[in-house]
Design a protein around this motif. Structure first.
Motif, PDB file in Angstrom:
ATOM      1  N   MET A  35       5.900  83.126-124.132  1.00 29.55           N
ATOM      2  CA  MET A  35       6.875  83.077-123.036  1.00 29.55           C
ATOM      3  C   MET A  35       6.315  83.590-121.715  1.00 29.55           C
ATOM      4  O   MET A  35       7.001  84.231-120.927  1.00 29.55           O
ATOM      5  N   THR A  36       5.047  83.247-121.469  1.00 26.90           N
ATOM      6  CA  THR A  36       4.410  83.626-120.211  1.00 26.90           C
ATOM      7  C   THR A  36       4.246  82.446-119.266  1.00 26.90           C
ATOM      8  O   THR A  36       3.815  82.629-118.121  1.00 26.90           O
ATOM      9  N   ALA A  37       4.571  81.230-119.729  1.00 31.46           N
ATOM     10  CA  ALA A  37       4.422  80.044-118.884  1.00 31.46           C
ATOM     11  C   ALA A  37       5.359  78.949-119.376  1.00 31.46           C
ATOM     12  O   ALA A  37       5.784  78.937-120.546  1.00 31.46           O
ATOM     13  N   SER A  38       5.696  78.025-118.498  1.00 33.73           N
ATOM     14  CA  SER A  38       6.556  76.903-118.869  1.00 33.73           C
ATOM     15  C   SER A  38       5.807  75.956-119.799  1.00 33.73           C
ATOM     16  O   SER A  38       4.574  75.903-119.792  1.00 33.73           O
ATOM     17  N   ALA A  39       6.565  75.200-120.595  1.00 34.69           N
ATOM     18  CA  ALA A  39       5.949  74.246-121.522  1.00 34.69           C
ATOM     19  C   ALA A  39       6.656  72.898-121.503  1.00 34.69           C
ATOM     20  O   ALA A  39       6.340  72.022-122.305  1.00 34.69           O
ATOM     21  N   PHE A  40       7.610  72.709-120.589  1.00 36.46           N
ATOM     22  CA  PHE A  40       8.453  71.514-120.613  1.00 36.46           C
ATOM     23  C   PHE A  40       7.860  70.328-119.854  1.00 36.46           C
ATOM     24  O   PHE A  40       8.296  69.199-120.032  1.00 36.46           O
ATOM     25  N   ASN A  41       6.871  70.567-119.002  1.00 37.81           N
ATOM     26  CA  ASN A  41       6.332  69.474-118.186  1.00 37.81           C
ATOM     27  C   ASN A  41       5.244  68.718-118.936  1.00 37.81           C
ATOM     28  O   ASN A  41       4.059  68.758-118.596  1.00 37.81           O
ATOM     29  N   THR A  42       5.655  68.050-119.998  1.00 33.15           N
ATOM     30  CA  THR A  42       4.794  67.204-120.816  1.00 33.15           C
ATOM     31  C   THR A  42       5.305  65.776-120.707  1.00 33.15           C
ATOM     32  O   THR A  42       6.373  65.527-120.136  1.00 33.15           O
ATOM     33  N   GLN A  43       4.572  64.835-121.300  1.00 37.04           N
ATOM     34  CA  GLN A  43       5.054  63.457-121.265  1.00 37.04           C
ATOM     35  C   GLN A  43       6.388  63.328-121.971  1.00 37.04           C
ATOM     36  O   GLN A  43       7.286  62.625-121.500  1.00 37.04           O
TER      37      GLN A  43
ATOM     38  N   GLY B 190       8.589  65.673-122.292  1.00 37.72           N
ATOM     39  CA  GLY B 190       9.581  66.310-121.447  1.00 37.72           C
ATOM     40  C   GLY B 190      10.024  65.409-120.314  1.00 37.72           C
ATOM     41  O   GLY B 190      11.224  65.296-120.019  1.00 37.72           O
ATOM     42  N   VAL B 191       9.072  64.750-119.666  1.00 37.95           N
ATOM     43  CA  VAL B 191       9.392  63.826-118.586  1.00 37.95           C
ATOM     44  C   VAL B 191      10.202  62.645-119.112  1.00 37.95           C
ATOM     45  O   VAL B 191      11.185  62.213-118.482  1.00 37.95           O
ATOM     46  N   ASP B 192       9.816  62.133-120.288  1.00 30.03           N
ATOM     47  CA  ASP B 192      10.541  60.990-120.862  1.00 30.03           C
ATOM     48  C   ASP B 192      11.993  61.347-121.158  1.00 30.03           C
ATOM     49  O   ASP B 192      12.905  60.555-120.884  1.00 30.03           O
ATOM     50  N   ALA B 193      12.210  62.539-121.721  1.00 24.54           N
ATOM     51  CA  ALA B 193      13.575  62.954-122.046  1.00 24.54           C
ATOM     52  C   ALA B 193      14.398  63.162-120.783  1.00 24.54           C
ATOM     53  O   ALA B 193      15.558  62.731-120.698  1.00 24.54           O
ATOM     54  N   PHE B 194      13.820  63.801-119.791  1.00 24.95           N
ATOM     55  CA  PHE B 194      14.508  64.063-118.528  1.00 24.95           C
ATOM     56  C   PHE B 194      14.819  62.756-117.800  1.00 24.95           C
ATOM     57  O   PHE B 194      15.900  62.581-117.225  1.00 24.95           O
ATOM     58  N   THR B 195      13.869  61.827-117.848  1.00 25.60           N
ATOM     59  CA  THR B 195      14.071  60.520-117.219  1.00 25.60           C
ATOM     60  C   THR B 195      15.181  59.749-117.912  1.00 25.60           C
ATOM     61  O   THR B 195      16.045  59.144-117.257  1.00 25.60           O
TER      62      THR B 195
ATOM     63  N   ALA C  34      12.288  62.052-111.708  1.00 26.66           N
ATOM     64  CA  ALA C  34      12.242  63.035-112.786  1.00 26.66           C
ATOM     65  C   ALA C  34      10.874  63.689-112.911  1.00 26.66           C
ATOM     66  O   ALA C  34      10.766  64.903-113.149  1.00 26.66           O
ATOM     67  N   GLU C  35       9.823  62.912-112.745  1.00 25.76           N
ATOM     68  CA  GLU C  35       8.468  63.451-112.892  1.00 25.76           C
ATOM     69  C   GLU C  35       8.180  64.503-111.828  1.00 25.76           C
ATOM     70  O   GLU C  35       7.639  65.581-112.116  1.00 25.76           O
ATOM     71  N   THR C  36       8.523  64.197-110.581  1.00 26.03           N
ATOM     72  CA  THR C  36       8.312  65.159-109.498  1.00 26.03           C
ATOM     73  C   THR C  36       9.159  66.407-109.696  1.00 26.03           C
ATOM     74  O   THR C  36       8.693  67.536-109.489  1.00 26.03           O
ATOM     75  N   ALA C  37      10.401  66.217-110.111  1.00 32.05           N
ATOM     76  CA  ALA C  37      11.310  67.350-110.305  1.00 32.05           C
ATOM     77  C   ALA C  37      10.792  68.303-111.378  1.00 32.05           C
ATOM     78  O   ALA C  37      10.840  69.528-111.204  1.00 32.05           O
ATOM     79  N   LEU C  38      10.291  67.767-112.491  1.00 29.87           N
ATOM     80  CA  LEU C  38       9.783  68.640-113.549  1.00 29.87           C
ATOM     81  C   LEU C  38       8.515  69.360-113.114  1.00 29.87           C
ATOM     82  O   LEU C  38       8.297  70.526-113.467  1.00 29.87           O
ATOM     83  N   ALA C  39       7.676  68.680-112.338  1.00 31.50           N
ATOM     84  CA  ALA C  39       6.471  69.337-111.829  1.00 31.50           C
ATOM     85  C   ALA C  39       6.835  70.477-110.887  1.00 31.50           C
ATOM     86  O   ALA C  39       6.245  71.570-110.938  1.00 31.50           O
ATOM     87  N   ASP C  40       7.824  70.253-110.035  1.00 27.05           N
ATOM     88  CA  ASP C  40       8.274  71.306-109.127  1.00 27.05           C
ATOM     89  C   ASP C  40       8.917  72.453-109.907  1.00 27.05           C
ATOM     90  O   ASP C  40       8.724  73.635-109.576  1.00 27.05           O
TER      91      ASP C  40
END
Length: 443
Positions: free
Chosen positions: A245-253, A255-260, A426-432
């Motif tokens: 729990m020291t870094a995010s892990a959601f910005n994966t392919q 993760g982007v696919d689910a968010f999109t 979605a891709e930009t939002a998750l990266a941000d």
């Protein structure tokens, strides 16, 4: 079981219970302090001369903080407790949901907390990380508590660095609500709800008409909104944070696919009400009850309000969908009981905790479902409408036990609103969001 190493930070806020769920079991009241007296039970024990054996050695006064929605309930619940422990007195303070988390945190930091805390599951590991909860391993072993009877997701919220810090008593998650009459009118089988998100999208397109929308997306209320796309991410196997729990892990392919996929239900598929940015879970529930929404996801607590608003509603329930080739998953909510680091009477405190978290008592203490798998056959859960909600607990995924979860959720909520409003993809939002979350975690 999965072991999590939480970040040790005092003064942080943590995520509350399942987003979208009624955080209270009833109408909230003003904060008040009350106590449950055991005079009658004590007198009865003295009159009969009966002894409860080892329980007689536990005595004294303990304090417990819980929600205002339990005011009045505790008198009934503790009748059996006082039969076993006639020399124990429990004093309760009832706190309203609004401000509850702040008061808990402030009191614990000041060393002024109660002996027993009734906590939303996401508060447990952060409090343990701060050193404000006592380890319970010795008491669990001594009292032969069967931890294997608890749902796996619930156990994850108790466990840190090889030790248990709480007992669970309430677990819940979301399921799919759908209108059978609208399904039939659209040429869909009312007994075959969608099992995958892909099927849900196809059905939602067919169900959407001039007066009806196929699916209720939340774009208002941080907890309601993130609970939806968190659940989609969990179905893809995406974690919000890394193992320590020291870094995010959601910005994966994935993760982007689910968010999109989540955002495209509104942006491209047009199966979501145009008012999505103002719609929280209550709004979607009301639209569903009015027959203007064919499907939405929520907890069992929404069944009664829907039936009160529309007694003729012909609705069905199904597990929260998974993506093709994946299993169902949904954000887990619930409540745990923990013992503060300042508790001076731990034997009595644990006796109370284990009593309330037992399969028999937790059914009544919980306003949704017991965290004990063995309680599944309790007559309180005999209603067929509840069966799928109980089954869904097996697929519940708790949020990471990080002190930063409130901040993380706010970050992702703001990015979700940016996507729904069309200002970001979605891709930009998750990266941000990844950059913002990592910055927060490093502070």
């Amino acid at each position: 079981m999965k072991r999590r190493i939480a970040v040790l930070l005092a003064g942080c806020m943590v995520m509350t219970a399942l987003a979208g769920c009624g955080s209270t079991g009833g109408e909230q009241k003003e904060t008040e302090t009350g106590s449950i007296e055991n005079k009658e039970v004590t007198e009865k024990s003295q009159d009969t001369g009966e002894s409860s054996g080892a329980e007689d050695t536990i005595s004294g006064e303990i304090t417990m903080w819980t929600g205002t929605w339990n005011d009045g309930l505790m008198d009934t619940l503790l009748e059996g407790f006082y039969e076993k422990y006639p020399d124990v007195k429990v004093k309760f303070e009832y706190l309203p949901w609004d401000g509850m988390e702040d008061k808990y945190l402030s009191a614990l930091q000041a060393g002024a907390g109660p002996d027993v805390l009734d906590m939303a599951i996401a508060w447990t590991i952060p409090y343990a990380s701060m050193g404000k909860l006592q380890k319970l391993d010795e008491y669990i072993e001594k009292n032969q508590i069967d931890v294997s009877d608890y749902y796996e997701g619930a156990v994850e919220t108790l466990y840190k660095d090889g030790s248990y810090y709480a007992l669970p008593y309430r677990s819940e998650t979301m399921c799919l609500f759908y209108n059978k009459d609208l399904f039939e009118a659209a040429g869909l089988d009312p007994e075959s709800p969608p099992a995958t998100w892909e099927e849900l999208r196809e059905d939602a397109v067919k169900l959407t008409s001039e007066d009806v929308y196929g699916f209720g997306l939340c774009g208002s209320n941080a907890g309601n909104t993130t609970a939806q796309f968190y659940s989609m991410m969990f179905s893809k196997g995406v974690s919000l944070l890394n193992e320590d729990m020291t870094a995010s892990a959601f910005n994966t392919q994935d993760g982007v696919d689910a968010f999109t996929f989540w955002s495209n239900l509104y942006l491209k598929d047009n199966v979501v009400p145009k008012s999505v940015l103002e719609n929280d879970n209550t709004t979607n529930r009301n639209l569903f009850a009015e027959g203007k929404l064919a499907m939405f996801v929520s907890g069992s607590y929404d069944i009664d309000p829907i039936m009160e608003a529309n007694p003729d509603m012909n609705m069905g329930f199904a597990l929260c969908p998974g993506f093709e080739g994946k299993t169902s998953a949904a954000q887990l909510g619930g409540w745990n009981l923990g013992m503060s680091d300042t508790c001076k009477n731990p034997d009595a405190a644990f006796a109370l905790m284990s009593y309330l978290a037992s399969p028999e008592v937790s059914v009544d203490f919980s306003s949704t479902f017991s965290s004990c798998k063995s309680a599944v056959d309790n007559e309180k859960y005999a209603d067929e409408k509840l069966k799928v909600f109980i089954e869904a607990i097996n697929y519940g995924v708790p949020l990471p036990g990080s002190p930063y979860m409130n901040q993380i959720t706010d970050i992702l909520y703001n990015e979700a609103q940016a996507v729904l409003s069309g200002s970001k993809d979605a891709e930009t939002a998750l990266a941000d969001a990844e950059a913002s979350v990592n910055k927060a975690l490093q502070n």
